[in-house]
Enzyme design. Structure first.
Site, mmCIF file in Angstrom:
data_model
loop_
_atom_site.group_PDB
_atom_site.id
_atom_site.type_symbol
_atom_site.label_atom_id
_atom_site.label_comp_id
_atom_site.label_asym_id
_atom_site.label_seq_id
_atom_site.Cartn_x
_atom_site.Cartn_y
_atom_site.Cartn_z
ATOM 1 N N CYS A 79 0.841 -1.193 0.000
ATOM 2 C CA CYS A 79 0.000 0.000 0.000
ATOM 3 C C CYS A 79 0.879 1.245 0.000
ATOM 4 O O CYS A 79 1.917 1.282 0.660
ATOM 5 C CB CYS A 79 -0.903 -0.017 1.238
ATOM 6 N N CYS A 165 -6.236 -2.229 7.367
ATOM 7 C CA CYS A 165 -5.518 -0.965 7.584
ATOM 8 C C CYS A 165 -5.494 -0.611 9.074
ATOM 9 O O CYS A 165 -6.525 -0.653 9.750
ATOM 10 C CB CYS A 165 -6.190 0.146 6.791
ATOM 11 N N GLN A 320 -8.873 18.672 10.695
ATOM 12 C CA GLN A 320 -7.678 17.860 10.903
ATOM 13 C C GLN A 320 -8.058 16.384 11.009
ATOM 14 O O GLN A 320 -8.995 16.025 11.717
ATOM 15 C CB GLN A 320 -6.950 18.308 12.164
ATOM 16 N N ASP A 426 -2.613 29.080 8.699
ATOM 17 C CA ASP A 426 -2.687 27.618 8.588
ATOM 18 C C ASP A 426 -3.018 27.270 7.140
ATOM 19 O O ASP A 426 -4.104 26.759 6.827
ATOM 20 C CB ASP A 426 -3.755 27.071 9.539
ATOM 21 N N CYS A 453 1.624 22.014 7.319
ATOM 22 C CA CYS A 453 1.598 20.564 7.151
ATOM 23 C C CYS A 453 2.639 20.098 6.139
ATOM 24 O O CYS A 453 2.737 18.908 5.845
ATOM 25 C CB CYS A 453 0.199 20.092 6.725
#
Length: 589
Positions: A79, A165, A320, A426, A453
């Site tokens: 994956c 997962c 988030q 942000d 990020c």
């Protein structure tokens, strides 16, 4: 070195985001992604550009001493979602912190190297931490059975069904398994990205950690001739095609979706199924585009709680993806700016309250956490759905000093009458539009908090912010994405204060007679000229590098590295052009 050449080597280090570095026998460096320091790997050279080579990982020949005995997930390596499943969590944290610190040190001005690097804060959950997953429909190999999950590593087409997962909880895995089994049974096919035919595209699942509420959205095309879809996709295997046509679902789309809804509602969950939705998307791009959404069950939103506040979240609004990690992230941001805001009493806020801009505000999470200690918070977000959710969230939490505006930051901030005392940024992964950043800087606020990020976008913007007088005071990383290479970074920026050591002097070179200095300008004169003409801040090292390129004398021992293998930052193309402009102005070249 040629394309297609096979090389072997040991990964010396991994630079952000996931660029493993191999050094060949002749000393050249090759980038091989999805690797871990210490691994011995083989790779095929697939890109050579400007003297830099990149290779595609073929095989891990020997494990790294850093790796554990067990992988965290059975899908690891196949994956494309997670990279560091084999690394112990403490080593993941160390590596991410080292990568960000290196990026910061390479860009922060020499005179500001005393900034505080506060390391990295870990995620409260190491597994099952995601509150959102976007699964894709496809097949695991050409003309294989229907698959639902994540893209196979290095493949644009193949899909790995990730029924085990580990970065999501059990409810996500149940929804995936039930959905895949249902559509396999009905013989419904996926949307083929090359042929532009097929029905199933994506499965969007969101679940709140605090409330346990679940929202599921099936994304499809409007191609509802189901037997026809099966025939197009299976036309290469006649016997399978005949069988598929016999068993193909021949009902209406409404009947198909009702059956899927019933299958989901019949399953057991630890959380609560709040809404089941269907979104239409005929856009050829391989992204989720909302071209109309219907509610099949319940409602089209759910609630999550962060730091005592309640938030309404819709299918496509930004929030988030690690709820508990977001509490750590936003608490860090609040602490960074907290010293500059009042204590929180009504009298203190009335007298000393500040206006805070929350730019790229999403559903207004940061704005609402700062609201109790601010005079007013103004949030700007380009996604209208997120802005409407932010307004509802503020009402839900009884906050009356928050204003949310829908629009592009670049265009909107010119129309805001209030001037901010502090700014929180942000932005999305690509960072801030350069023109928008210039407008933000012109507010001249004493402090900013930048939440990023993507550290590489962050350091690009920090270059501009430093050139305009902002200094990096604090940096803290927050691990929101265990087992992956992603990391969040929070930076406190402050306008430099004048003290006994630094005095800021404004002057212009425009009207000065510099004729007698032609050809022999000082480094400081070059720096001043470049800053005034282009807004870029260049170092003496960069000026020396360009002088060397031009064959000019820079002094025998000027800026020699401290050790033989020391790495020096290299001047960017933009700054080189600015320095050359200064050389021409002063008659140096």
């Amino acid at each position: 070195m040629k394309k297609g050449q096979i090389i072997e080597g040991v990964i010396e280090r991994v630079d952000f985001p996931n660029k493993g570095i191999i050094r060949t026998e002749d000393g050249r460096q090759v980038i091989v992604k999805n690797t871990i320091p210490g691994q011995k790997v083989s790779a095929s050279i697939n890109k050579i550009r400007k003297g830099k080579a990149e290779g595609r990982l073929l095989e891990v020949l020997e494990k790294s001493p850093l790796e554990g005995d067990k992988t965290g997930c059975v899908h690891a390596g196949e994956c494309g979602g997670c990279t560091y499943q084999t690394l112990p969590y403490d080593r993941q944290l160390e590596m991410k912190a080292e990568q960000v610190k290196k990026l910061m040190d390479d860009v922060i001005d020499q005179e500001n190297r005393d900034y505080q690097f506060l390391g990295i804060k870990e995620s409260p959950r190491k597994t099952g931490y995601r509150n959102k997953m976007e699964f894709s429909f496809g097949d695991e190999f050409k003309d294989g059975p229907l698959a639902l999950g994540m893209h196979k590593r290095g493949s644009f087409y193949d899909i790995v069904t990730v029924e085990n997962c580990q970065i999501v909880d059990e409810d996500f895995r149940t929804i995936l398994s039930v959905t895949l089994a249902y559509f396999r049974e009905k013989n419904i096919t996926y949307y083929h990205k090359l042929r532009h035919t097929g029905y199933l595209r994506h499965l969007l699942v969101r679940k709140a950690v605090k409330t346990g509420e679940i929202l599921v959205d099936l994304v499809t095309t409007t191609q509802t001739d189901f037997p026809g879809i099966a025939a197009v996709q299976m036309d290469e295997v006649e016997s399978t095609l005949n069988n598929a046509q016999e068993n193909a679902f021949a009902g209406t789309e409404e009947e198909l979706l009702e059956g899927w809804k019933a299958a989901l509602l019949a399953a057991d969950y630890k959380g609560t199924m709040t809404g089941i939705l269907h979104t239409r998307n005929d856009n050829v791009a391989d992204t989720v585009t909302n071209e109309g959404t219907d509610v099949l069950y319940g409602q089209d939103f759910f609630y999550e709680e962060l730091l005592g506040l309640r938030f309404k979240i819709t299918p496509f609004s930004f929030f988030q993806t690690n709820s508990l990690g977001a509490e750590v992230l936003y608490q860090t941001a609040r602490e960074f700016i907290g010293d500059a805001l009042p204590s929180g009493t009504d009298a203190d806020i009335a007298e000393h309250g500040k206006i805070v801009f929350d730019l790229y505000s999403g559903t207004g999470t940061i704005a609402q956490m700062l609201s109790p200690v601010a005079k007013k918070v103004i949030g700007v977000e380009i996604i209208e759905e997120a802005v409407e959710a932010a307004k509802e969230n503020a009402q839900l939490n009884g906050l009356h000093n928050c204003e949310f505006i829908a629009g592009d930051v670049l265009k909107v901030i010119d129309s805001i009458e209030e001037k901010p005392d502090y700014i929180v940024l942000d932005p999305p992964r690509d960072g801030i539009n350069p023109k928008a950043l210039e407008k933000i800087i012109r507010y001249n606020v004493p402090q900013m908090v930048y939440i990023s990020c993507k550290p590489t976008s962050l350091v690009r913007d920090l270059e501009v912010l430093q050139a305009r007088g902002y200094e990096v005071k604090k940096v803290c990383c927050v691990d929101m994405f265990p087992s992956t290479f992603h990391v969040e970074t929070v930076v406190l920026l402050s306008k430099g204060m004048v003290d006994s050591r630094k005095v800021k002097v404004d002057f212009s070179l425009e009207d000065m007679d510099l004729s007698e200095f032609k050809g022999k300008a000082t480094y400081e004169q070059i720096k001043t000229y470049v800053l005034e003409q282009t807004g870029l801040k260049v170092s003496s090292l960069y000026i020396a590098q360009i002088k060397k390129k031009c064959g000019l004398d820079v002094g025998e021992n000027f800026n020699l590295p401290k050790s033989e293998n020391a790495r020096q930052p290299q001047c960017t193309q933009q700054k080189e052009e600015a320095i050359m402009q200064a050389f021409k102005h002063f008659g140096i070249v």
